[in-house]
Motif scaffolding. Structure first.
Motif, PDB file in Angstrom:
ATOM      1  N   THR A  33       0.824  -1.213   0.000  1.00  0.00           N
ATOM      2  CA  THR A  33       0.000   0.000   0.000  1.00  0.00           C
ATOM      3  C   THR A  33       0.852   1.256   0.000  1.00  0.00           C
ATOM      4  O   THR A  33       0.341   2.345  -0.222  1.00  0.00           O
ATOM      5  N   LEU A  34       2.147   1.114   0.254  1.00  0.00           N
ATOM      6  CA  LEU A  34       3.061   2.261   0.255  1.00  0.00           C
ATOM      7  C   LEU A  34       3.368   2.696  -1.164  1.00  0.00           C
ATOM      8  O   LEU A  34       3.305   1.904  -2.101  1.00  0.00           O
ATOM      9  N   SER A  35       3.742   3.958  -1.307  1.00  0.00           N
ATOM     10  CA  SER A  35       4.179   4.446  -2.615  1.00  0.00           C
ATOM     11  C   SER A  35       5.526   3.813  -2.945  1.00  0.00           C
ATOM     12  O   SER A  35       6.205   3.267  -2.059  1.00  0.00           O
ATOM     13  N   ILE A  36       5.915   3.885  -4.192  1.00  0.00           N
ATOM     14  CA  ILE A  36       7.219   3.319  -4.598  1.00  0.00           C
ATOM     15  C   ILE A  36       8.352   3.942  -3.789  1.00  0.00           C
ATOM     16  O   ILE A  36       9.181   3.202  -3.231  1.00  0.00           O
ATOM     17  N   PRO A  37       8.433   5.270  -3.666  1.00  0.00           N
ATOM     18  CA  PRO A  37       9.523   5.834  -2.849  1.00  0.00           C
ATOM     19  C   PRO A  37       9.495   5.343  -1.401  1.00  0.00           C
ATOM     20  O   PRO A  37      10.547   5.094  -0.801  1.00  0.00           O
ATOM     21  N   GLU A  38       8.295   5.175  -0.846  1.00  0.00           N
ATOM     22  CA  GLU A  38       8.201   4.672   0.527  1.00  0.00           C
ATOM     23  C   GLU A  38       8.664   3.226   0.622  1.00  0.00           C
ATOM     24  O   GLU A  38       9.328   2.838   1.583  1.00  0.00           O
ATOM     25  N   ARG A  39       8.324   2.413  -0.388  1.00  0.00           N
ATOM     26  CA  ARG A  39       8.787   1.018  -0.393  1.00  0.00           C
ATOM     27  C   ARG A  39      10.301   0.945  -0.530  1.00  0.00           C
ATOM     28  O   ARG A  39      10.950   0.113   0.105  1.00  0.00           O
TER      29      ARG A  39
END
Length: 78
Positions: free
Chosen positions: A11-17
């Motif tokens: 559910t996280l954004s790509i940058p967050e992942r």
């Protein structure tokens, strides 16, 4: 510490992942002795190290390898 599941991570954004993976890696890198190599991995490393010592000029610098890979990727996108 809050536990996170794989479903939560998706559910996280790509940058967050990416940041999550970097954070996880940092915790692993602080304890390199905890990572045990298999006998096969040790054998391969020993063979490669021996080959390097026999001929240290045989390989390519990382910069050259990276340029070859990047140029092949850019050709595929044409």
């Amino acid at each position: 510490m809050k536990q996170i599941t794989a479903a939560d991570a998706l559910t996280l954004s790509i940058p967050e992942r990416i940041q999550l993976v970097e954070d996880i890696w940092d915790t692993i890198a602080t304890e390199p002795e905890a990572i045990e190599l298999t006998e096969e991995e040790k054998r391969v490393i020993d063979e490669r190290l021996e080959a390097y010592h026999r001929n240290p000029d045989l390989g390519s610098p990382w910069e050259d390898v990276y340029k070859r890979i990047a140029s092949k990727k850019s050709l595929q996108n044409v």
